[in-house]
Motif scaffolding. Structure first.
Motif, mmCIF file in Angstrom:
data_model
loop_
_atom_site.group_PDB
_atom_site.id
_atom_site.type_symbol
_atom_site.label_atom_id
_atom_site.label_comp_id
_atom_site.label_asym_id
_atom_site.label_seq_id
_atom_site.Cartn_x
_atom_site.Cartn_y
_atom_site.Cartn_z
ATOM 1 N N GLU A 1 -6.450 16.104 -7.520
ATOM 2 C CA GLU A 1 -6.766 15.098 -6.499
ATOM 3 C C GLU A 1 -8.003 14.287 -6.859
ATOM 4 O O GLU A 1 -9.008 14.831 -7.313
ATOM 5 C CB GLU A 1 -6.981 15.795 -5.153
ATOM 6 C CG GLU A 1 -7.312 14.847 -4.009
ATOM 7 C CD GLU A 1 -7.523 15.608 -2.709
ATOM 8 O OE1 GLU A 1 -6.518 15.904 -2.035
ATOM 9 O OE2 GLU A 1 -8.693 15.910 -2.377
ATOM 10 N N TRP B 1 -1.478 19.722 -7.829
ATOM 11 C CA TRP B 1 -1.829 18.336 -8.116
ATOM 12 C C TRP B 1 -3.351 18.182 -8.224
ATOM 13 O O TRP B 1 -4.107 18.784 -7.466
ATOM 14 C CB TRP B 1 -1.312 17.421 -7.015
ATOM 15 C CG TRP B 1 0.184 17.325 -6.963
ATOM 16 C CD1 TRP B 1 1.040 18.167 -6.320
ATOM 17 C CD2 TRP B 1 0.995 16.328 -7.584
ATOM 18 N NE1 TRP B 1 2.341 17.770 -6.499
ATOM 19 C CE2 TRP B 1 2.350 16.638 -7.267
ATOM 20 C CE3 TRP B 1 0.729 15.202 -8.360
ATOM 21 C CZ2 TRP B 1 3.419 15.858 -7.710
ATOM 22 C CZ3 TRP B 1 1.797 14.414 -8.790
ATOM 23 C CH2 TRP B 1 3.120 14.748 -8.481
ATOM 24 N N TYR C 1 -6.408 8.751 -1.205
ATOM 25 C CA TYR C 1 -6.254 9.779 -2.224
ATOM 26 C C TYR C 1 -5.249 9.348 -3.281
ATOM 27 O O TYR C 1 -4.235 8.711 -2.983
ATOM 28 C CB TYR C 1 -5.742 11.086 -1.595
ATOM 29 C CG TYR C 1 -6.662 11.678 -0.560
ATOM 30 C CD1 TYR C 1 -7.716 12.510 -0.926
ATOM 31 C CD2 TYR C 1 -6.474 11.414 0.797
ATOM 32 C CE1 TYR C 1 -8.556 13.062 0.026
ATOM 33 C CE2 TYR C 1 -7.304 11.959 1.755
ATOM 34 C CZ TYR C 1 -8.348 12.782 1.373
ATOM 35 O OH TYR C 1 -9.175 13.319 2.312
ATOM 36 N N THR C 2 -5.543 9.735 -4.538
ATOM 37 C CA THR C 2 -4.588 9.574 -5.628
ATOM 38 C C THR C 2 -4.437 10.920 -6.313
ATOM 39 O O THR C 2 -5.356 11.750 -6.293
ATOM 40 C CB THR C 2 -5.046 8.518 -6.652
ATOM 41 O OG1 THR C 2 -6.324 8.900 -7.188
ATOM 42 C CG2 THR C 2 -5.156 7.142 -5.997
ATOM 43 N N TYR C 3 -3.268 11.142 -6.932
ATOM 44 C CA TYR C 3 -2.976 12.461 -7.504
ATOM 45 C C TYR C 3 -2.357 12.330 -8.881
ATOM 46 O O TYR C 3 -1.602 11.399 -9.169
ATOM 47 C CB TYR C 3 -2.026 13.236 -6.583
ATOM 48 C CG TYR C 3 -2.644 13.558 -5.236
ATOM 49 C CD1 TYR C 3 -3.417 14.693 -5.053
ATOM 50 C CD2 TYR C 3 -2.469 12.698 -4.157
ATOM 51 C CE1 TYR C 3 -3.998 14.984 -3.834
ATOM 52 C CE2 TYR C 3 -3.037 12.982 -2.923
ATOM 53 C CZ TYR C 3 -3.805 14.119 -2.767
ATOM 54 O OH TYR C 3 -4.395 14.389 -1.555
ATOM 55 N N THR C 4 -2.702 13.317 -9.720
ATOM 56 C CA THR C 4 -2.165 13.385 -11.071
ATOM 57 C C THR C 4 -1.546 14.762 -11.292
ATOM 58 O O THR C 4 -2.114 15.780 -10.877
ATOM 59 C CB THR C 4 -3.271 13.164 -12.123
ATOM 60 O OG1 THR C 4 -3.908 11.903 -11.878
ATOM 61 C CG2 THR C 4 -2.691 13.183 -13.530
ATOM 62 N N SER D 1 -10.370 11.603 -4.807
ATOM 63 C CA SER D 1 -10.615 11.020 -3.497
ATOM 64 C C SER D 1 -11.485 9.775 -3.634
ATOM 65 O O SER D 1 -12.473 9.766 -4.365
ATOM 66 C CB SER D 1 -11.317 12.039 -2.586
ATOM 67 O OG SER D 1 -11.599 11.464 -1.332
ATOM 68 N N SER E 1 -0.460 8.693 -0.126
ATOM 69 C CA SER E 1 -0.071 9.904 -0.856
ATOM 70 C C SER E 1 -0.780 11.121 -0.268
ATOM 71 O O SER E 1 -1.996 11.102 -0.072
ATOM 72 C CB SER E 1 -0.422 9.778 -2.343
ATOM 73 O OG SER E 1 0.298 8.722 -2.943
ATOM 74 N N THR F 1 5.290 4.364 1.352
ATOM 75 C CA THR F 1 4.947 3.023 0.867
ATOM 76 C C THR F 1 5.361 1.979 1.890
ATOM 77 O O THR F 1 6.475 2.028 2.424
ATOM 78 C CB THR F 1 5.660 2.728 -0.467
ATOM 79 O OG1 THR F 1 5.297 3.728 -1.428
ATOM 80 C CG2 THR F 1 5.281 1.347 -0.985
ATOM 81 N N ASP G 1 0.827 -1.215 0.000
ATOM 82 C CA ASP G 1 0.000 0.000 0.000
ATOM 83 C C ASP G 1 0.861 1.266 0.000
ATOM 84 O O ASP G 1 1.995 1.276 0.500
ATOM 85 C CB ASP G 1 -0.909 0.037 1.226
ATOM 86 C CG ASP G 1 -2.142 -0.836 1.065
ATOM 87 O OD1 ASP G 1 -2.364 -1.364 -0.035
ATOM 88 O OD2 ASP G 1 -2.888 -0.999 2.064
ATOM 89 N N THR G 2 0.309 2.322 -0.553
ATOM 90 C CA THR G 2 0.956 3.625 -0.519
ATOM 91 C C THR G 2 0.024 4.646 0.110
ATOM 92 O O THR G 2 -1.205 4.539 0.018
ATOM 93 C CB THR G 2 1.350 4.105 -1.925
ATOM 94 O OG1 THR G 2 0.164 4.239 -2.729
ATOM 95 C CG2 THR G 2 2.312 3.146 -2.590
ATOM 96 N N LYS H 1 4.816 10.760 -0.562
ATOM 97 C CA LYS H 1 4.320 9.393 -0.706
ATOM 98 C C LYS H 1 5.072 8.462 0.247
ATOM 99 O O LYS H 1 6.303 8.442 0.274
ATOM 100 C CB LYS H 1 4.494 8.905 -2.142
ATOM 101 C CG LYS H 1 3.990 7.473 -2.373
ATOM 102 C CD LYS H 1 4.270 6.999 -3.794
ATOM 103 C CE LYS H 1 3.409 7.710 -4.801
ATOM 104 N NZ LYS H 1 3.590 7.147 -6.171
#
Length: 205
Positions: free
Chosen positions: A125, A123, A132-135, A127, A76, A175, A73-74, A173
């Motif tokens: 976001e 970034w 959360y993940t980000y691009t 949700s 972020s 991990t 798992d991560t 991040k």
């Protein structure tokens, strides 16, 4: 008798001469003297060296907890690092500590691993119920290569926040490696992130 009278007269005469000499010396101070005085003032003020995370409503997700991690798992979290002082900086470093602590942060190999990236734009976001993940829709760059979550990095390289009034959009991040075994179950740590700005070099002002 004559010797006595002569001695007394000599003392009176000497006293008279001394008084006259003193009066002459005192009279020397009564003459006028030309003088001139001018002045100036210089204002001096010190500068301010100040870094802030999430300044003025900017992003700061570092305070959002993450639970239920399993190997692989991560976590972020985005944070905006701003130079809100009035001086440029020579460098910015990052120190991470843990309190409370556990094997999640003390095991440098199977424990949490940390890396930091930057994006030229805020970034994007997404949700989800799991986190959360980000691009990055701008230019992405590496700030801190993966390392054990606890440690000290004296310099994070050339960040925007080295200049006063500038900021960086950072993605932090963490991990949990795939190699983490059963001894990592049901553990908890609180990781603190401390960004330190170092003043610019001294100059003539």
């Amino acid at each position: 008798m004559r010797i006595t009278l002569t001695s007394t007269g000599g003392k009176v005469l000497a006293s008279t001469v001394l008084v006259g000499a003193a009066a002459s010396v005192a009279g020397l101070g009564t003459f006028g003297t030309f003088t001139s005085t001018t002045s100036a003032s210089a204002a001096v003020a010190s500068g301010t060296v100040k870094l802030e995370v999430g300044a003025a409503g900017a992003a700061n997700r570092l305070s959002v907890a993450a639970t239920g991690l399993v190997p692989g798992d991560t976590v972020s979290r985005v944070v905006t690092l701003s130079n809100t002082g009035d001086q440029p900086l020579a460098g910015i470093g990052l120190t991470t500590t843990a309190s409370p602590s556990s094997k999640l942060d003390t095991d440098a190999v199977m424990g949490l691993q940390l890396q930091v990236d930057a994006c030229s734009l805020p970034w994007t976001e997404a949700s989800a119920t799991t986190g959360y993940t980000y691009t990055c829709t701008g230019t992405k760059s590496a700030v801190l290569a993966p390392r054990a979550v606890i440690g000290s990095t004296p310099s994070l390289g050339t960040l925007n926040a080295l200049a006063n009034g500038k900021a960086d959009n950072l993605l932090v991040k963490m991990t949990l490696p795939d190699t983490a075994d059963n001894s990592f179950q049901a553990l908890a740590s609180t990781i603190s992130f401390s960004f330190t700005g170092t003043q610019r070099g001294a100059t003539a002002r």
